[in-house]
Design a protein around this motif. Structure first.
Motif, PDB file in Angstrom:
ATOM      1  N   PHE A   1       0.821  -1.197   0.000  1.00  0.00           N
ATOM      2  CA  PHE A   1       0.000   0.000   0.000  1.00  0.00           C
ATOM      3  C   PHE A   1       0.860   1.254   0.000  1.00  0.00           C
ATOM      4  O   PHE A   1       0.544   2.258  -0.613  1.00  0.00           O
ATOM      5  CB  PHE A   1      -0.881   0.040   1.250  1.00  0.00           C
ATOM      6  CG  PHE A   1      -2.183  -0.695   1.119  1.00  0.00           C
ATOM      7  CD1 PHE A   1      -2.711  -1.001  -0.128  1.00  0.00           C
ATOM      8  CD2 PHE A   1      -2.877  -1.068   2.249  1.00  0.00           C
ATOM      9  CE1 PHE A   1      -3.908  -1.673  -0.232  1.00  0.00           C
ATOM     10  CE2 PHE A   1      -4.075  -1.749   2.152  1.00  0.00           C
ATOM     11  CZ  PHE A   1      -4.588  -2.047   0.910  1.00  0.00           C
TER      12      PHE A   1
ATOM     13  N   THR B   1      -3.487   7.431  -4.922  1.00  0.00           N
ATOM     14  CA  THR B   1      -4.908   7.196  -5.077  1.00  0.00           C
ATOM     15  C   THR B   1      -5.544   8.151  -6.074  1.00  0.00           C
ATOM     16  O   THR B   1      -5.144   9.290  -6.210  1.00  0.00           O
ATOM     17  CB  THR B   1      -5.590   7.351  -3.701  1.00  0.00           C
ATOM     18  OG1 THR B   1      -4.926   6.495  -2.798  1.00  0.00           O
ATOM     19  CG2 THR B   1      -7.043   6.977  -3.746  1.00  0.00           C
TER      20      THR B   1
ATOM     21  N   ILE C   1     -15.318  -2.271  -5.511  1.00  0.00           N
ATOM     22  CA  ILE C   1     -14.667  -2.763  -6.726  1.00  0.00           C
ATOM     23  C   ILE C   1     -15.332  -4.066  -7.153  1.00  0.00           C
ATOM     24  O   ILE C   1     -15.440  -5.011  -6.367  1.00  0.00           O
ATOM     25  CB  ILE C   1     -13.166  -2.982  -6.470  1.00  0.00           C
ATOM     26  CG1 ILE C   1     -12.485  -1.658  -6.142  1.00  0.00           C
ATOM     27  CG2 ILE C   1     -12.498  -3.634  -7.672  1.00  0.00           C
ATOM     28  CD1 ILE C   1     -11.088  -1.803  -5.601  1.00  0.00           C
TER      29      ILE C   1
ATOM     30  N   TYR D   1     -12.082  -4.901  -1.834  1.00  0.00           N
ATOM     31  CA  TYR D   1     -10.915  -5.623  -2.355  1.00  0.00           C
ATOM     32  C   TYR D   1      -9.674  -4.739  -2.206  1.00  0.00           C
ATOM     33  O   TYR D   1      -9.461  -3.796  -2.959  1.00  0.00           O
ATOM     34  CB  TYR D   1     -11.128  -6.005  -3.813  1.00  0.00           C
ATOM     35  CG  TYR D   1      -9.983  -6.824  -4.393  1.00  0.00           C
ATOM     36  CD1 TYR D   1      -9.573  -7.999  -3.776  1.00  0.00           C
ATOM     37  CD2 TYR D   1      -9.317  -6.413  -5.545  1.00  0.00           C
ATOM     38  CE1 TYR D   1      -8.532  -8.755  -4.284  1.00  0.00           C
ATOM     39  CE2 TYR D   1      -8.273  -7.159  -6.072  1.00  0.00           C
ATOM     40  CZ  TYR D   1      -7.887  -8.324  -5.446  1.00  0.00           C
ATOM     41  OH  TYR D   1      -6.855  -9.074  -5.949  1.00  0.00           O
ATOM     42  N   ALA D   2      -8.874  -5.047  -1.214  1.00  0.00           N
ATOM     43  CA  ALA D   2      -7.676  -4.255  -0.899  1.00  0.00           C
ATOM     44  C   ALA D   2      -6.488  -4.897  -1.579  1.00  0.00           C
ATOM     45  O   ALA D   2      -5.830  -5.776  -1.031  1.00  0.00           O
ATOM     46  CB  ALA D   2      -7.463  -4.184   0.609  1.00  0.00           C
ATOM     47  N   THR D   3      -6.215  -4.483  -2.788  1.00  0.00           N
ATOM     48  CA  THR D   3      -5.159  -5.084  -3.591  1.00  0.00           C
ATOM     49  C   THR D   3      -3.954  -4.184  -3.652  1.00  0.00           C
ATOM     50  O   THR D   3      -4.056  -2.968  -3.540  1.00  0.00           O
ATOM     51  CB  THR D   3      -5.659  -5.357  -5.015  1.00  0.00           C
ATOM     52  OG1 THR D   3      -4.558  -5.740  -5.832  1.00  0.00           O
ATOM     53  CG2 THR D   3      -6.281  -4.126  -5.620  1.00  0.00           C
ATOM     54  N   SER D   4      -2.810  -4.804  -3.874  1.00  0.00           N
ATOM     55  CA  SER D   4      -1.576  -4.031  -3.987  1.00  0.00           C
ATOM     56  C   SER D   4      -1.503  -3.256  -5.285  1.00  0.00           C
ATOM     57  O   SER D   4      -0.696  -2.351  -5.428  1.00  0.00           O
ATOM     58  CB  SER D   4      -0.386  -4.977  -3.902  1.00  0.00           C
ATOM     59  OG  SER D   4      -0.401  -5.873  -5.003  1.00  0.00           O
TER      60      SER D   4
ATOM     61  N   ILE E   1      -3.817  -1.412  -7.021  1.00  0.00           N
ATOM     62  CA  ILE E   1      -4.764  -0.343  -7.333  1.00  0.00           C
ATOM     63  C   ILE E   1      -4.249   0.973  -6.775  1.00  0.00           C
ATOM     64  O   ILE E   1      -4.303   1.204  -5.565  1.00  0.00           O
ATOM     65  CB  ILE E   1      -6.156  -0.633  -6.750  1.00  0.00           C
ATOM     66  CG1 ILE E   1      -6.667  -1.980  -7.247  1.00  0.00           C
ATOM     67  CG2 ILE E   1      -7.133   0.463  -7.133  1.00  0.00           C
ATOM     68  CD1 ILE E   1      -8.012  -2.355  -6.697  1.00  0.00           C
TER      69      ILE E   1
ATOM     70  N   SER F   1      -5.645   3.712  -6.727  1.00  0.00           N
ATOM     71  CA  SER F   1      -6.749   4.479  -6.148  1.00  0.00           C
ATOM     72  C   SER F   1      -7.201   3.973  -4.791  1.00  0.00           C
ATOM     73  O   SER F   1      -8.185   4.449  -4.251  1.00  0.00           O
ATOM     74  CB  SER F   1      -7.953   4.443  -7.100  1.00  0.00           C
ATOM     75  OG  SER F   1      -8.375   3.109  -7.282  1.00  0.00           O
ATOM     76  N   MET F   2      -6.513   2.993  -4.250  1.00  0.00           N
ATOM     77  CA  MET F   2      -7.000   2.301  -3.061  1.00  0.00           C
ATOM     78  C   MET F   2      -7.419   3.235  -1.937  1.00  0.00           C
ATOM     79  O   MET F   2      -8.496   3.075  -1.356  1.00  0.00           O
ATOM     80  CB  MET F   2      -5.927   1.334  -2.548  1.00  0.00           C
ATOM     81  CG  MET F   2      -6.305   0.601  -1.277  1.00  0.00           C
ATOM     82  SD  MET F   2      -7.769  -0.407  -1.483  1.00  0.00           S
ATOM     83  CE  MET F   2      -7.150  -1.614  -2.641  1.00  0.00           C
TER      84      MET F   2
ATOM     85  N   LEU G   1     -11.031   3.473  -0.666  1.00  0.00           N
ATOM     86  CA  LEU G   1     -11.148   2.795   0.616  1.00  0.00           C
ATOM     87  C   LEU G   1     -11.725   3.715   1.683  1.00  0.00           C
ATOM     88  O   LEU G   1     -12.672   3.367   2.391  1.00  0.00           O
ATOM     89  CB  LEU G   1      -9.781   2.270   1.047  1.00  0.00           C
ATOM     90  CG  LEU G   1      -9.692   1.574   2.397  1.00  0.00           C
ATOM     91  CD1 LEU G   1     -10.522   0.308   2.406  1.00  0.00           C
ATOM     92  CD2 LEU G   1      -8.241   1.268   2.740  1.00  0.00           C
TER      93      LEU G   1
ATOM     94  N   ILE H   1     -12.130  -6.539   4.524  1.00  0.00           N
ATOM     95  CA  ILE H   1     -11.429  -6.408   3.252  1.00  0.00           C
ATOM     96  C   ILE H   1     -11.072  -7.789   2.717  1.00  0.00           C
ATOM     97  O   ILE H   1     -11.002  -8.764   3.457  1.00  0.00           O
ATOM     98  CB  ILE H   1     -10.146  -5.550   3.390  1.00  0.00           C
ATOM     99  CG1 ILE H   1      -9.165  -6.188   4.387  1.00  0.00           C
ATOM    100  CG2 ILE H   1     -10.482  -4.112   3.765  1.00  0.00           C
ATOM    101  CD1 ILE H   1      -7.808  -5.509   4.417  1.00  0.00           C
TER     102      ILE H   1
END
Length: 664
Positions: free
Chosen positions: A9, A14, A74, A118-121, A123, A125-126, A130, A144
């Motif tokens: 992260f 974002t 997402i 969905y907390a992905t590495s 994105i 825009s997280m 988020l 998440i």
């Protein structure tokens, strides 16, 4: 300890998802723009991102497409590009029926979808997406994917004025449960992403790159209450008079043990050590601890840290009471002072290396960046005034600068260590004034000539490809080891790093986490299996053979009396424990490995008269272990009590505060 999710992260910015035009952000390191993010929108709730940055020839470069539903979750993601080590990377996410499905580098997982975020590495825009989502949830908390929860504090409103610009910003503290330490995100007043800031690498709206230090200072102030409470909640003052009885005592200077020993401490100092059954009179102490079956040894040292204050809890839970910081922003001096004054929970920062590199496309990520030898000499003076104990030179330093810079450092009583600069060998660096070699790869590179550009990832890949070809019985190797011994050169091998790069491949279980799988929070479990390794199947045989040579080289250096110190370069106490296990696997006796991690470290830092031994007159700085790591080195993880700097810590309590389990 940071999870892989949280670490990744930190690498991303974002999107301002209500904007249609392309929006730009900068990745900033030491005031220099080292990357860019572009965000553009095709239609409502559909976004495209390009993200790229350079970290010494490494760094992600990805294109991502994301779709959101009307609630802001997402529902589709597709990422292609390369990962940090420039290996191919792909990630897809979708909702199929009542299931969430995601595939990372071909590894597929599914889970019943329950409106998790969905907390992905991958994105960028997280954080805006988020935070916007979590703000709408009860108690500002959300589940998440892949696992875990996130919650927010109320935002702090800040009005920042700098360079004739004034902006009202919101500072959000995000908590990636079960870890309790805050991670900060800056948003605009109308809830669009503005920045993520750290002392190493920051992401910030284009045009505001010069604001990094101002925002970092504000973050540090905002975090003070949390870290003050963390110390108070997870430690107790050491009683003025404490007695530990019937322990097995490790005498680190000799690497020997004594059974049935009592250690008496008053006002934080060791006042007596004697056989537990030898005194006729009964000792009256505030606290008496019966240590039958327990092993008492000095606190461990991590001799290769890059310390961040959220690491303190896991370090102490693993019995690490001392850190040598090997390169950081000047804020490390603040952390050192706060820890010594018991205002911040963490191991003592007992030695600090002043990091110096030349300005370059491959320059190091922290410290002082110079353009000339005179600037290098000035940097050494400045580090000396700050009280730093040694200088760490990095890969872009010109070889001809090493000798005069080393001479300057030595004239001030400072040691010199570091990477071997590009187009230089370890032998040449030693003859120019190095006192210590940092990382085992530079030992192997010594036998590959002085034509290698070690600024680049070639310092990894060439070792992996060719390290196994080195003849450890050759005259060249014998001469080099003799040089190290004659000049009293130490080595910080960081074998845990090289196992991760050369000995772990896709589908393998992470070596340093494997022994503690049962302790891990659920949110850590997806990180156990390697998805994006440094090497691939094509170079697997060569890389593994080269790591085996590294292990044999370590034993050869030990056998020849080279001073070894144990460091991690990331991974905190769990990585240090595994580092020690690797030394034993290499053939070094476990008792000598414990000496490396205690007495050798203090000796190398010229602090052997203060720390590194349990001895009358010294500080009470030790750990109590349920087991005997001289018999089974892995027992070093079973720590029941930590005493340092006049405070007591229970590792189980420390780990519980972070959502971890323990061995009992």
């Amino acid at each position: 300890m940071k999870t892989t999710l949280l670490t990744l992260f930190l690498s991303f910015t974002t999107v301002l998802f209500s904007r249609i035009d392309t929006t730009y952000y900068s990745v900033v390191n030491k005031g220099k723009i080292t990357g860019v993010q572009k965000v553009w929108q095709n239609k409502p709730n559909q976004f495209n991102f390009f993200y790229q940055y350079n970290d010494r020839g490494r760094g992600d470069s990805t294109n991502t497409s994301v779709h959101l539903n009307s609630d802001g979750l997402i529902t589709f993601l597709n990422t292609t590009g390369v990962d940090y080590y420039k290996n191919p990377y792909s990630e897809q996410f979708s909702i199929t029926g009542d299931s969430a499905v995601w595939v990372i580098n071909g590894e597929k997982r599914t889970k019943k979808f329950k409106n998790e975020f969905y907390a992905t590495s991958s994105i960028p825009s997280m954080f805006e997406l988020l935070i916007t989502w979590v703000e709408k949830q009860p108690n500002k908390r959300t589940a998440i994917l892949p696992d875990g929860y996130i919650h927010l504090d109320e935002a702090l409103l800040k009005t920042i004025t700098l360079n004739n610009k004034t902006i009202k910003l919101k500072l959000f503290a995000i908590y990636f449960e079960p870890t309790t330490s805050p991670f900060y995100v800056w948003m605009t007043e109308d809830m669009h992403f503005f920045a993520t800031i750290s002392s190493w690498s920051s992401n910030i709206a284009k045009g505001y790159e010069s604001w990094v230090n101002t925002l970092l200072t504000a973050q540090e102030t905002a975090s003070e209450k949390y870290y003050t409470n963390e110390l108070k909640s997870n430690s107790k003052p050491l009683p003025s008079h404490i007695l530990l009885t019937h322990c097995t005592l490790f005498q680190s200077a000799e690497a020997t043990t004594q059974k049935n020993i009592s250690v008496e401490v008053k006002q934080g100092k060791i006042i007596a050590i004697y056989p537990s059954d030898s005194k006729n009179e009964k000792i009256i102490a505030d606290t008496i601890i019966d240590c039958h079956g327990k092993f008492l040894m000095p606190g461990l040292w991590d001799m290769h840290g890059h310390y961040f204050k959220d690491e303190g809890c896991i370090y102490l839970a693993g019995g690490v009471t001392h850190i040598r910081d090997m390169g950081n922003d000047n804020i490390i001096s603040t952390f050192k002072k706060q820890i010594s004054e018991n205002k911040l929970l963490g191991p003592d920062i007992s030695s600090i290396s002043g990091f110096i590199d030349k300005e370059d496309p491959y320059q190091g990520p922290t410290g002082k960046i110079i353009n000339s030898l005179s600037e290098g000499i000035k940097a050494i003076d400045e580090y000396h005034l700050l009280g730093y104990q040694q200088i760490k030179l990095y890969s872009a330093i010109k070889p001809e600068w090493v000798k005069p810079m080393a001479a300057k450092a030595h004239s001030l009583g400072m040691k010199v260590c570091g990477h071997i600069p590009a187009y230089m060998t370890a032998e040449q660096a030693i003859n120019a004034g190095y006192d210590e070699i940092t990382h085992m790869n530079f030992i192997l590179l010594n036998f590959m000539g002085d034509t290698i550009d070690t600024r680049t990832p070639a310092r990894f890949r060439l070792v992996g490809e060719n390290g196994s070809k080195i003849d450890l019985q050759s005259q060249q190797v014998r001469n080099f080891i003799s040089l190290m011994k004659t000049k009293h050169i130490a080595l910080d091998p960081t074998l845990n790093v090289w196992q991760g790069m050369f000995d772990e491949f896709k589908g393998d279980t992470s070596g340093y986490l494997k022994p503690i799988v049962k302790w891990l929070p659920e949110s850590w479990l997806p990180n156990l299996v390697i998805k994006s390794p440094f090497g691939n199947e094509e170079n697997k045989i060569a890389y593994k053979a080269s790591f085996a040579v590294m292990m044999k080289m370590l034993k050869l250096l030990y056998d020849n009396g080279i001073l070894l110190v144990a460091g991690t370069d990331g991974g905190e106490a769990n990585a240090l424990h595994h580092e020690l296990e690797l030394y034993v696997q290499a053939g070094i006796p476990a008792n000598q490995v414990l000496k490396i991690a205690t007495y050798n470290a203090a000796l190398n830092c010229s602090l052997q008269n203060v720390y590194g031994e349990i001895k009358v007159g010294k500080e009470a700085d030790f750990i109590l272990i349920d087991g005997n790591p001289t018999i089974n080195i892995s027992d070093v993880r079973k720590i029941e009590l930590v005493i340092k700097n006049n405070r007591m810590y229970q590792p189980k309590q420390l780990l519980f505060s972070q959502g971890w389990k323990y061995y009992y």
